[in-house]
Scaffold this motif. Structure first.
Motif, PDB file in Angstrom:
ATOM      1  N   ALA A 206      21.784 -16.293   8.703  1.00 35.27           N
ATOM      2  CA  ALA A 206      20.927 -15.931   7.578  1.00 35.27           C
ATOM      3  C   ALA A 206      21.039 -14.447   7.261  1.00 35.27           C
ATOM      4  N   LEU A 207      20.996 -13.610   8.291  1.00 36.10           N
ATOM      5  CA  LEU A 207      21.124 -12.173   8.070  1.00 36.10           C
ATOM      6  C   LEU A 207      22.491 -11.838   7.474  1.00 36.10           C
ATOM      7  N   LYS A 208      23.496 -12.512   7.959  1.00 34.42           N
ATOM      8  CA  LYS A 208      24.859 -12.257   7.494  1.00 34.42           C
ATOM      9  C   LYS A 208      24.985 -12.499   5.992  1.00 34.42           C
ATOM     10  N   VAL A 209      24.339 -13.550   5.514  1.00 38.65           N
ATOM     11  CA  VAL A 209      24.492 -13.894   4.111  1.00 38.65           C
ATOM     12  C   VAL A 209      23.517 -13.117   3.222  1.00 38.65           C
ATOM     13  N   LEU A 210      22.332 -12.769   3.734  1.00 34.43           N
ATOM     14  CA  LEU A 210      21.350 -12.099   2.889  1.00 34.43           C
ATOM     15  C   LEU A 210      21.691 -10.631   2.640  1.00 34.43           C
ATOM     16  N   VAL A 211      22.485 -10.017   3.508  1.00 31.16           N
ATOM     17  CA  VAL A 211      22.889  -8.638   3.235  1.00 31.16           C
ATOM     18  C   VAL A 211      24.060  -8.596   2.261  1.00 31.16           C
ATOM     19  N   TYR A 212      24.577  -9.756   1.911  1.00 30.52           N
ATOM     20  CA  TYR A 212      25.646  -9.847   0.909  1.00 30.52           C
ATOM     21  C   TYR A 212      25.079  -9.409  -0.439  1.00 30.52           C
ATOM     22  N   THR A 213      25.726  -8.455  -1.076  1.00 32.56           N
ATOM     23  CA  THR A 213      25.160  -7.849  -2.286  1.00 32.56           C
ATOM     24  C   THR A 213      25.210  -8.775  -3.491  1.00 32.56           C
ATOM     25  N   ARG A 214      26.159  -9.721  -3.528  1.00 35.61           N
ATOM     26  CA  ARG A 214      26.243 -10.629  -4.667  1.00 35.61           C
ATOM     27  C   ARG A 214      25.480 -11.902  -4.348  1.00 35.61           C
ATOM     28  N   ARG A 215      24.444 -12.145  -5.098  1.00 34.22           N
ATOM     29  CA  ARG A 215      23.617 -13.324  -4.867  1.00 34.22           C
ATOM     30  C   ARG A 215      23.655 -14.196  -6.114  1.00 34.22           C
ATOM     31  N   PRO A 216      23.607 -15.507  -5.948  1.00 30.09           N
ATOM     32  CA  PRO A 216      23.728 -16.393  -7.114  1.00 30.09           C
ATOM     33  C   PRO A 216      22.540 -16.250  -8.048  1.00 30.09           C
ATOM     34  N   LYS A 217      22.806 -16.389  -9.335  1.00 31.28           N
ATOM     35  CA  LYS A 217      21.744 -16.350 -10.330  1.00 31.28           C
ATOM     36  C   LYS A 217      21.225 -17.744 -10.645  1.00 31.28           C
ATOM     37  N   GLY A 218      21.783 -18.727  -9.982  1.00 31.16           N
ATOM     38  CA  GLY A 218      21.346 -20.103 -10.185  1.00 31.16           C
ATOM     39  C   GLY A 218      21.649 -20.936  -8.955  1.00 31.16           C
ATOM     40  N   ARG A 219      21.604 -22.265  -9.118  1.00 27.65           N
ATOM     41  CA  ARG A 219      21.696 -23.180  -7.979  1.00 27.65           C
ATOM     42  C   ARG A 219      23.012 -23.950  -7.945  1.00 27.65           C
ATOM     43  N   ARG A 220      23.920 -23.713  -8.876  1.00 27.41           N
ATOM     44  CA  ARG A 220      25.090 -24.576  -9.034  1.00 27.41           C
ATOM     45  C   ARG A 220      26.310 -23.934  -8.359  1.00 27.41           C
ATOM     46  N   ILE A 221      26.932 -24.671  -7.430  1.00 30.30           N
ATOM     47  CA  ILE A 221      28.091 -24.123  -6.737  1.00 30.30           C
ATOM     48  C   ILE A 221      29.259 -25.095  -6.841  1.00 30.30           C
ATOM     49  N   ALA A 222      30.455 -24.525  -6.715  1.00 28.65           N
ATOM     50  CA  ALA A 222      31.679 -25.319  -6.641  1.00 28.65           C
ATOM     51  C   ALA A 222      32.230 -25.234  -5.229  1.00 28.65           C
ATOM     52  N   LEU A 223      32.795 -26.338  -4.745  1.00 33.47           N
ATOM     53  CA  LEU A 223      33.425 -26.387  -3.432  1.00 33.47           C
ATOM     54  C   LEU A 223      34.932 -26.476  -3.606  1.00 33.47           C
ATOM     55  N   PHE A 224      35.648 -25.687  -2.825  1.00 35.32           N
ATOM     56  CA  PHE A 224      37.110 -25.780  -2.797  1.00 35.32           C
ATOM     57  C   PHE A 224      37.553 -25.869  -1.349  1.00 35.32           C
ATOM     58  N   SER A 225      38.432 -26.832  -1.056  1.00 35.81           N
ATOM     59  CA  SER A 225      38.863 -27.036   0.326  1.00 35.81           C
ATOM     60  C   SER A 225      40.322 -27.455   0.359  1.00 35.81           C
ATOM     61  N   ASN A 226      41.011 -27.107   1.465  1.00 38.63           N
ATOM     62  CA  ASN A 226      42.403 -27.552   1.649  1.00 38.63           C
ATOM     63  C   ASN A 226      42.435 -28.815   2.504  1.00 38.63           C
ATOM     64  N   GLY A 227      41.576 -29.749   2.163  1.00 40.52           N
ATOM     65  CA  GLY A 227      41.475 -31.029   2.857  1.00 40.52           C
ATOM     66  C   GLY A 227      40.120 -31.630   2.573  1.00 40.52           C
ATOM     67  N   ASN A 228      40.043 -32.954   2.567  1.00 45.40           N
ATOM     68  CA  ASN A 228      38.822 -33.615   2.128  1.00 45.40           C
ATOM     69  C   ASN A 228      37.721 -33.604   3.182  1.00 45.40           C
ATOM     70  N   GLY A 229      38.072 -33.568   4.467  1.00 45.43           N
ATOM     71  CA  GLY A 229      37.071 -33.704   5.527  1.00 45.43           C
ATOM     72  C   GLY A 229      36.037 -32.593   5.502  1.00 45.43           C
ATOM     73  N   ALA A 230      36.497 -31.339   5.387  1.00 49.54           N
ATOM     74  CA  ALA A 230      35.558 -30.217   5.391  1.00 49.54           C
ATOM     75  C   ALA A 230      34.629 -30.277   4.188  1.00 49.54           C
ATOM     76  N   ALA A 231      35.180 -30.677   3.027  1.00 50.86           N
ATOM     77  CA  ALA A 231      34.341 -30.768   1.832  1.00 50.86           C
ATOM     78  C   ALA A 231      33.259 -31.826   1.996  1.00 50.86           C
ATOM     79  N   GLN A 232      33.613 -32.965   2.597  1.00 51.17           N
ATOM     80  CA  GLN A 232      32.630 -34.027   2.791  1.00 51.17           C
ATOM     81  C   GLN A 232      31.541 -33.602   3.775  1.00 51.17           C
ATOM     82  N   MET A 233      31.902 -32.853   4.822  1.00 55.41           N
ATOM     83  CA  MET A 233      30.892 -32.365   5.763  1.00 55.41           C
ATOM     84  C   MET A 233      29.918 -31.428   5.066  1.00 55.41           C
ATOM     85  N   ALA A 234      30.429 -30.588   4.178  1.00 52.14           N
ATOM     86  CA  ALA A 234      29.548 -29.685   3.441  1.00 52.14           C
ATOM     87  C   ALA A 234      28.630 -30.460   2.509  1.00 52.14           C
TER      88      ALA A 234
END
Length: 823
Positions: A270-298
């Motif tokens: 949580a700390l690692k991500v909250l100190v990230y200066t760019r924060r989303p302005k909304g709730r919509r994200i895209a997933l990109f993966s080099n294989g289907n398994g990791a995307a399905q786990m997410a």
């Protein structure tokens, strides 16, 4: 607006230390440079604690900053008596190797000693404090933490040590580490107040085992979360205080703008991500993966209750991806490729996703691929992430080969995680943080919408029922709703306004009172006896405005299941009005403990009820809540009673009112318009505008612990076709001092509006508000060369003293107790 002094500076940045310890202290292994020649050690024998008459680095007139005491509990009174002569500002009580026979007695004694000797105490049984960038280790912990920008505040010595060990393993540094122990004097809220102003701290990790006192904790957390990300890990509450309290605590975290996590392993992510200066302005994200398994786990992690969604990509984005990816790759969301990645391909794909206007961030999930140059791919991703205008969070799955690549991404400031679930949770946490920050800025409108409530008759009715020590009758319940104009039709009284729609499920609404956090609202289906699990989302704390009321309704499972498509706009508006006006009722009538409307039925044009239940508490209605600071609530309502319409001698109208979050832009314009002389006299610098952190700090305030009053005039807005806007012409502010008895004030008047009596009016209003809140003094620090300000304060009855620590400043202060008596 200048940096306010805080009494905990003697703890976090001591300039002199006296050590009274029967155990060897790590402080002596490597004396920090700032304390060289300023540490004195007491001599302890079997019968005496001997403290030298003169301490290292101190003159006869200077107070000792900090005394570190680590001695057997039975000798604590002896040790404190020995150090009394040097008048320490702070005493730090560390545990010795012998357990206390009565820890509560030790705490009570320490608290009494601190009050008598005008001193602060951290402990007893505190972990102590570390300030890694200063090399100061005032704890038993032999290892100094790494220096960083995260502050760790804890209610547990053992968990503090464990977190430090874990942080070292992941190379996480700290700006400060403090565990408060038994909280005899210094408690979690006061530490948070200090860290809100600490320039070395960018974010805070807070570990709690019990909920601190409601109002002070809420105020301090609101203040710090307005300017710095705060992650809260709280344990034990469900077992100790029940699921309802945990649900209300979650609602409180939303309203103050902090983020609560539930598991120990989430803290550093949580700390690692909250100190990230760019924060989303909304709730919509895209997933990109080099294989289907990791995307399905997410996707499994991002279920229906997640704060983020994975929407369909726009047709133009899908066409572009179809041209970039290989045949057989997936161009829907999630986007999946099955061929070896190249730096050029990942740059093109991620850039295309970022360009989609319906996407607010991208989650990249990569698994090891022996056919791809993964270091080169990661370097390209790092370059892209560093310049992207939307957040990119990465997951590089694996350890041996992928760990250095994660470090590469972390090094450029984009969070990199090891598993799909932690990466998906990180985006979810970012979205929750953004949502909570928006909730934290909500205040009541300056004036009530619609008909004003009949507050005095309602208060008199509650007083009467309380004096007769009985429950409210059905008619009296209806009267209380009528006084606050709650728009429901009571089916027991009339059938003249239509009928409920049988296809709309019945609803239930109740306002309850938590013993620590005050009143709260719960909305959902009828017959709600078993609603309130610790994770139930449709819980909110008053005061409510229209936006907060709507968010409360829309977080309910009943809304998502049916109400969103079944309630007419008119009835939805009435439902929100019910929430707002019952919120007003709970705010203005502290003697009301519980209000239940269940069931509530919806027709085409009205809301109907068959049952009202109102229970009263023993809280006195003789003291008005507005003069007592609304102590029965966790969140102080916007002080509408302080809005005044005034005019200058030349007839020009202006308004005096408390500041609101939406005044941020106007306050910045006011600051930029000050002359160099006015700016220097107020800020002792040539500061030309407020930093984003300062701007947030002075507009998103808690109206209990501080107050900012502004004077405004109406002027045309050239950016909005010259429509009228509020232009700030004067600003006055006070913030409670750490002793809880006084406050430090600040005042600045626009150059074109000086010498019109505006400063006197603002200060008189500020003084009156401070007196009504029970403060006993108000003080401020003014440049010795600022004669006009000193003259103004003299006119108001302030005393003017030299600042013993800075001859260029004067402490100008007013005894509010004497002021009230003379009135």
């Amino acid at each position: 607006m200048a940096a306010l002094r805080h009494r905990l500076t003697a703890l976090f940045e001591p300039r002199s230390v006296l050590v009274v310890s029967t155990l060897p202290m790590p402080l002596f292994k490597e004396v920090p440079a700032r304390l060289a020649g300023r540490i004195t050690q007491a001599r302890i024998t079997a019968t005496q604690v001997q403290v030298p008459d003169r301490l290292e680095g101190l003159t006869e007139t200077q107070r000792l900053d900090l005394a570190l005491v680590c001695i057997e509990p039975v000798r604590l009174p002896q040790a404190l008596d020995a150090i009394r002569v040097h008048k320490p500002r702070v005493v730090l009580l560390l545990p010795s190797n012998l357990a206390s026979r009565d820890p509560m007695e030790d705490m009570v004694y320490a608290r009494s000693w601190a009050r008598i000797n005008n001193c602060l105490i951290l402990g007893p049984r505190a972990f102590g404090i570390q300030r890694p960038h200063l090399g100061i280790n005032l704890s038993h912990e032999p290892q100094m933490a790494l220096a960083g920008r995260v502050a760790l505040v804890s209610q547990s010595r053992s968990i503090t040590s464990a977190l430090m060990d874990w942080a070292e393993d992941v190379s996480l540094g700290f700006s400060a580490i403090v565990s408060v122990g038994d909280e005899a004097v210094i408690d979690v809220p006061e530490v948070l107040e200090y860290l809100a102003m600490d320039p070395r701290t960018d974010s805070i990790a807070l570990y709690l085992e019990h909920t601190p006192a409601s109002r002070r904790f809420t105020s301090a957390l609101h203040a710090v979360a307005a300017v710095k990300p705060v992650v809260v890990l709280k344990v034990g509450g469900q077992r100790q205080q029940g699921e309802a309290h945990e649900a209300v605590f979650n609602a409180l975290m939303r309203r103050v703008g902090a983020v609560r996590i539930r598991y120990f392993v989430q803290l550093f992510s949580a700390l690692k991500v909250l100190v990230y200066t760019r924060r989303p302005k909304g709730r919509r994200i895209a997933l990109f993966s080099n294989g289907n398994g990791a995307a399905q786990m997410a996707l499994d992690v991002l279920g229906s209750d997640a704060a983020v969604t994975c929407p369909e990509l726009s047709p133009s984005t899908q066409r572009a991806l179809d041209n970039l990816l290989a045949p057989g790759d997936q161009v829907q969301n999630p986007v999946v490729t099955y061929v070896p990645l190249t730096p050029m391909r990942i740059d093109s794909v991620i850039s295309t996703l970022l360009d989609d206007k319906d996407i607010d961030g991208v989650l990249v999930l990569l698994t090891p691929d022996p056919l791809a140059d993964m270091p080169a791919v990661s370097r390209e991703l790092a370059m892209l992430s560093a310049s992207a205008r939307k957040p990119i969070i990465t997951c590089l799955i694996g350890d041996a080969d992928m760990r250095p690549l994660r470090h590469l991404l972390d090094g450029v400031g984009t969070p990199a995680f090891r598993t799909p679930d932690t990466a998906a949770n990180a985006f979810d946490l970012l979205a929750r943080y953004h949502y909570n920050q928006h909730l934290s800025q909500q205040t009541l409108p300056p004036l009530p919408l619609g008909t004003l409530p009949e507050v005095e008759p309602a208060r008199e009715l509650v007083r009467q029922i309380q004096s007769e020590r009985r429950e409210a009758s059905e008619q009296e319940c209806r009267d209380l709703l009528r006084y606050f104009h709650v728009p429901v039709v009571d089916l027991r009284v009339t059938h003249d306004q239509g009928e409920p729609d049988p296809d709309v499920p019945p609803m239930g609404l109740r306002f309850e009172t938590d013993d620590k956090l005050g009143p709260y609202a719960v909305f959902g289906g009828a017959d709600h006896a078993d609603w309130l699990s610790s994770s139930y989302p449709a819980v909110e704390l008053p005061p409510l405005n229209r936006y907060l009321a709507r968010q409360l309704v829309e977080r309910s499972p009943l809304w998502r299941k049916s109400l969103s498509s079944q309630l007419t706009p008119l009835v939805l508006t009435q439902l929100l009005q019910v929430l707002e006006r019952l919120s007003d009722l709970m705010s203005e009538l502290p003697g009301v403990r519980r209000v239940v409307l269940d069931p509530i039925m919806a027709g085409e044009n009205s809301l109907y009820i068959k049952s009202i239940s109102i229970s009263l508490s023993k809280q006195s209605m003789l003291v008005l809540p507005e003069t007592a600071g609304y102590r029965h609530m966790a969140i102080h309502p916007y002080p509408r009673n302080m809005i005044e319409r005034r005019q200058f001698k030349d007839g020009q109208r202006w308004t005096l009112r408390p500041i609101r979050p939406e005044d941020a832009e106007a306050l910045q314009t006011f600051m930029r318009g000050l002359s160099d002389e006015s700016r220097y006299m107020r800020f002792v610098s040539m500061l030309r505008e407020l930093t984003p952190r300062m701007l947030s700090r002075y507009t998103r305030i808690d109206y209990d612990r501080e107050l900012a009053l502004i004077a405004t005039v109406r002027s045309p807005n050239p950016d909005n076709r010259n429509h009228p806007r509020d232009e700030i012409i004067g600003f006055a502010h006070y913030l409670r001092n750490g002793d809880g008895r006084g406050a430090e004030y600040a005042l600045v008047i626009g150059d074109a509006w000086q010498r019109r009596g505006l400063g006197v009016i603002l200060m008189e209003a500020l003084i009156q508000a401070a007196a009504e809140q029970g403060l006993t003094y108000i003080d401020g620090y003014v440049l010795a060369s600022n004669s006009p300000m000193q003259a103004l304060m003299k006119r108001l009855g302030f005393q003017n003293d030299a600042d013993p620590e800075d001859p260029s400043m004067r402490r100008v202060w007013l005894d509010l107790g004497e002021t009230r008596r003379s009135d």
